[in-house]
Design a protein around this motif. Structure first.
Motif, PDB file in Angstrom:
ATOM      1  N   HIS A 275      54.663  51.686  83.458  1.00 40.96           N
ATOM      2  CA  HIS A 275      53.687  52.666  83.964  1.00 40.96           C
ATOM      3  C   HIS A 275      52.341  52.550  83.259  1.00 40.96           C
ATOM      4  O   HIS A 275      51.430  53.306  83.544  1.00 40.96           O
ATOM      5  N   GLY A 276      52.251  51.638  82.286  1.00 41.72           N
ATOM      6  CA  GLY A 276      50.985  51.490  81.575  1.00 41.72           C
ATOM      7  C   GLY A 276      51.059  52.081  80.190  1.00 41.72           C
ATOM      8  O   GLY A 276      52.131  52.442  79.707  1.00 41.72           O
ATOM      9  N   GLU A 277      49.912  52.198  79.583  1.00 37.79           N
ATOM     10  CA  GLU A 277      49.866  52.629  78.195  1.00 37.79           C
ATOM     11  C   GLU A 277      48.631  53.497  78.006  1.00 37.79           C
ATOM     12  O   GLU A 277      47.648  53.356  78.730  1.00 37.79           O
ATOM     13  N   TRP A 278      48.676  54.418  77.025  1.00 36.36           N
ATOM     14  CA  TRP A 278      47.487  55.214  76.730  1.00 36.36           C
ATOM     15  C   TRP A 278      46.366  54.280  76.288  1.00 36.36           C
ATOM     16  O   TRP A 278      46.615  53.291  75.615  1.00 36.36           O
ATOM     17  N   SER A 279      45.124  54.653  76.605  1.00 36.28           N
ATOM     18  CA  SER A 279      44.033  53.764  76.241  1.00 36.28           C
ATOM     19  C   SER A 279      43.774  53.786  74.735  1.00 36.28           C
ATOM     20  O   SER A 279      43.177  52.888  74.188  1.00 36.28           O
ATOM     21  N   SER A 280      44.213  54.825  74.050  1.00 38.54           N
ATOM     22  CA  SER A 280      43.987  54.885  72.606  1.00 38.54           C
ATOM     23  C   SER A 280      44.904  55.934  71.997  1.00 38.54           C
ATOM     24  O   SER A 280      45.592  56.660  72.713  1.00 38.54           O
ATOM     25  N   ARG A 281      44.864  56.038  70.652  1.00 39.71           N
ATOM     26  CA  ARG A 281      45.625  57.077  69.971  1.00 39.71           C
ATOM     27  C   ARG A 281      45.119  58.441  70.423  1.00 39.71           C
ATOM     28  O   ARG A 281      45.881  59.371  70.652  1.00 39.71           O
ATOM     29  N   PHE A 282      43.805  58.531  70.565  1.00 37.89           N
ATOM     30  CA  PHE A 282      43.193  59.789  70.973  1.00 37.89           C
ATOM     31  C   PHE A 282      43.724  60.236  72.349  1.00 37.89           C
ATOM     32  O   PHE A 282      43.982  61.421  72.575  1.00 37.89           O
TER      33      PHE A 282
END
Ligand code: PHE
Length: 453
Positions: free
Chosen positions: A9-16
């Motif tokens: 499904h993808g991944e968060w673009s960053s920790r934030f």
């Protein structure tokens, strides 16, 4: 499980982005609607202390465990439990834990959406000037006649479910991330301003005293269970929401730091809501134990009487709806991800299926407040039953199993590698909490409720 593995499904673009989404999941109606009313029903101070203890000793370690489980397997909670049990050479029945989570998500969302519908309706009521110069009894009358109308509740519940499904259908990166990015800071500022208003009511001290002065004689076994259940509910634990968000978390992000930040924010928001609401409750001569209508019977008084209250109230309820939306999407995401991964559906189909089921289930809650209000099972309306079953039973049981799995079933090497904490001491502290303290605490609270202790 390799280091390069990613969720389909993808991944968060960053920790934030993960922090935003997980905080969005945690901060919601639980903090602003539920916490004040259950604190009010359970006598205030002592209940609040038990809740805070549960957040620190049970919630935080389990939140770390859920995140690490998800990130390690990068799949929906059902497949995660299956894959990780296999990796650890454990029984494959662990995947039922994932199932329980998916079911809990449906059940919670079915009533969550109804209450979020109330908040949506209140945006509209504020807009049309319903609160202007209204006194406490008029505001209460307004609320009572609103919940007495199934048609109105169905309308707002449907609207909110639709919004949830549209956001979820757009997927993790575009839908969920964007929905939460601007809302958390705004909600926070509005709560601080409401606290400032509460200071002018003349009952500020009384409100603070109610919320923070413990009177342990008011605690019953059931209120301790409610406090513990709420720690799970408010942090979105025990049903796979944080697990699925963890599965979209990039490899190099520190789980412990992130979890502290999320749990801290969630707790501060709940306390701010309590600090804002109880002075208004006392100043307007209402009872803290008014139940699920508490914020709807108190905050409009503030909006109706303060300068600029119309705009302020409007913004506040809009923020509340958004906070609820960023939680509701996480309630349904485990089911949607499972349908996509295992049943070959696309996100849109998965949303239509799961959304329709939840929407229908919501009618049980809607009717609990009007046509079926006399229909009780174990002395509870359908809404109360759903709330008890999920928040007080399913989430703590789910959390207990997650703690046992992360602490006793997974190898130390794997958990240590995922958590990747800077000092071995910190890891040891987590290990003690997850192996002993958290499961024992949940167990003891259950024993207490069934009367063994
Ligand atoms: N934590 C959310 C709230 O406080 C509710 C929730 C519970 C969301 C469980 C996801 C999972 O409003």
């Amino acid at each position: 499980m390799t280091d390069t593995k990613k969720s389909i499904h993808g991944e968060w673009s960053s920790r934030f982005a993960f922090i935003l989404a997980a905080t969005g999941s945690a901060v919601g109606l639980g903090n602003i609607w539920k916490f004040p009313y259950i604190a009010g029903e359970n006598g205030g101070g002592a209940f609040v202390i038990v809740y805070l203890l549960c957040v620190v000793l049970i919630g935080i370690p389990i939140m770390m465990a859920e995140t690490l489980l998800g990130r390690r397997s990068r799949q929906n909670p059902i497949n995660t439990m299956k894959a990780l049990a296999e990796e650890a050479g454990a029984d494959k029945n662990w995947h039922y834990l994932g199932w329980m989570g998916v079911i809990a998500g449906f059940l919670i969302l079915s009533y969550y959406s109804v209450i979020a519908g109330w908040a949506s309706a209140y945006v509209f009521k504020d807009f049309t000037g319903s609160f202007f110069d209204a006194d406490a009894s008029e505001i209460k009358g307004l609320f009572d006649s609103f919940i007495a109308s199934p048609v109105q509740l169905i309308f707002w519940h449907s609207l909110f479910m639709l919004a949830t499904m549209v956001v979820v259908a757009r997927g993790v990166n575009s839908g969920i991330e964007k929905a939460v990015r601007f809302l958390m800071p705004s909600l926070f500022v509005m709560l601080v301003l409401l606290v400032a208003y509460a200071m002018t009511t003349g009952s500020y001290d009384e409100g603070i005293e109610f919320l923070f002065m413990p009177d342990f004689s008011k605690l019953t076994g059931d209120s301790v269970l409610t406090a513990m259940g709420h720690a799970f509910f408010t942090l979105s634990l025990g049903m796979g929401a944080i697990m699925i968000y963890g599965s979209y978390l990039p490899k190099d992000v520190s789980i412990s730091k992130t979890v502290f930040l999320i749990a801290g924010t969630d707790t501060v928001v709940a306390l701010l809501a309590g600090i804002a609401i109880f002075p208004i409750v006392f100043a307007s001569g209402q009872e803290p134990s008014a139940g699920p209508g508490l914020i709807f019977q108190t905050l409009p008084i503030a909006f109706g009487s303060m300068t600029g209250g119309w705009l302020f109230g409007l913004l506040f309820f809009v923020m509340l709806v958004f906070a609820a939306l960023s939680s509701s999407i996480s309630l349904i995401e485990p089911a949607v991800a499972w349908l996509v991964e295992n049943k070959d559906m696309n996100r849109k189909q998965a949303c239509i299926w799961s959304g329709s089921v939840t929407w229908l289930l919501g009618f049980g809650t809607i009717f609990s407040f009007n046509v079926w209000s006399e229909f009780k099972v174990f002395d509870r309306t359908i809404f109360q039953l759903l709330d008890y079953l999920t928040a007080n039973l399913m989430l703590p049981i789910g959390g207990f199993c997650i703690a046992v799995f992360a602490g006793w079933i997974m190898t130390q090497q794997h958990t240590e590698q995922e958590l990747n904490m800077p000092s071995p001491r910190n890891y040891q502290a987590w290990k003690i909490l997850i192996c002993y303290v958290a499961p024992a605490a949940v167990f003891l609270v259950f024993l207490n409720v069934i009367g063994v202790l």
